[in-house]
Design a protein around this motif. Structure first.
Motif, mmCIF file in Angstrom:
data_model
loop_
_atom_site.group_PDB
_atom_site.id
_atom_site.type_symbol
_atom_site.label_atom_id
_atom_site.label_comp_id
_atom_site.label_asym_id
_atom_site.label_seq_id
_atom_site.Cartn_x
_atom_site.Cartn_y
_atom_site.Cartn_z
ATOM 1 N N SER A 171 0.836 -1.204 0.000
ATOM 2 C CA SER A 171 0.000 0.000 0.000
ATOM 3 C C SER A 171 0.875 1.259 0.000
ATOM 4 O O SER A 171 0.380 2.356 -0.211
ATOM 5 C CB SER A 171 -0.949 0.002 1.201
ATOM 6 N N ASP A 172 2.184 1.112 0.230
ATOM 7 C CA ASP A 172 3.112 2.245 0.218
ATOM 8 C C ASP A 172 4.407 1.810 -0.466
ATOM 9 O O ASP A 172 5.408 1.513 0.185
ATOM 10 C CB ASP A 172 3.369 2.717 1.653
ATOM 11 N N SER A 185 -6.754 -2.052 -3.983
ATOM 12 C CA SER A 185 -7.622 -1.869 -2.815
ATOM 13 C C SER A 185 -8.738 -2.913 -2.753
ATOM 14 O O SER A 185 -9.359 -3.097 -1.713
ATOM 15 C CB SER A 185 -8.230 -0.466 -2.820
ATOM 16 N N GLU A 189 1.862 -1.318 -6.478
ATOM 17 C CA GLU A 189 0.822 -0.664 -5.680
ATOM 18 C C GLU A 189 -0.307 -1.656 -5.412
ATOM 19 O O GLU A 189 -0.822 -2.292 -6.322
ATOM 20 C CB GLU A 189 0.292 0.545 -6.438
ATOM 21 N N ARG A 190 -0.659 -1.769 -4.143
ATOM 22 C CA ARG A 190 -1.680 -2.721 -3.711
ATOM 23 C C ARG A 190 -3.037 -2.357 -4.289
ATOM 24 O O ARG A 190 -3.461 -1.214 -4.248
ATOM 25 C CB ARG A 190 -1.747 -2.732 -2.192
ATOM 26 N N GLU A 221 -1.774 -8.001 3.773
ATOM 27 C CA GLU A 221 -0.562 -7.443 3.184
ATOM 28 C C GLU A 221 0.696 -8.165 3.654
ATOM 29 O O GLU A 221 1.641 -8.334 2.911
ATOM 30 C CB GLU A 221 -0.465 -5.959 3.515
#
Length: 143
Positions: free
Chosen positions: A17-18, A62, A59-60, A68
């Motif tokens: 996510s980051d 959503s 990038e994950r 994760e």
């Protein structure tokens, strides 16, 4: 079954996510170089250590339902490197002469580690997690 003719390793992918935070970690800890990559319509950071090892930080999505990494779980014990699942890690080598210094650097950065000696009594190992909870191992190797 025969191996594919000319097949060789291309890359390993990690979803995050980051991706910027994760890229910074791999650049700082392992010296991976950020390289240019293709545009897939979502953020991907491409890192290279050598011509034969590339790491793609993606990038994950959503919409994904998968956790994760261990740190996203509710059980904090999963973030303990001594409990790292033996089949879920990425391993790097460090020259034996530099191994203790490498481990000290991890500790100075506040990274929790679990040091071990392989059964052969010659190879040191250290296990820890990246910022997303992906398991990492670094083992000593002859120079």
């Amino acid at each position: 079954m025969a191996a594919a003719v000319g097949a060789c390793f291309n890359h390993l992918a990690r979803e995050s996510s980051d991706v910027d935070r994760l890229a910074h970690f791999y650049q700082e800890i392992f010296g991976l170089e950020r390289i240019e990559g293709q545009n897939f319509g979502f953020k991907v950071i491409w890192l290279r250590q050598s011509p034969s090892f590339n790491l793609h930080l993606i990038e994950r999505d959503s919409q994904t339902k998968l956790p994760e990494g261990p740190w996203s779980a509710k059980d904090d014990s999963l973030a303990d490197p001594s409990k790292l699942f033996r089949g879920h890690h990425l391993c790097f080598d460090v020259a034996k002469d530099n191994f203790d210094s490498f481990v000290q650097t991890l500790k100075e950065k506040g990274i929790e580690t679990d040091e071990r000696m392989q059964p052969n009594g010659k190879t040191k190992q250290v296990f820890f997690f990246d910022p997303d909870g992906n398991g990492l191992e670094v083992s000593s190797r002859d120079s």
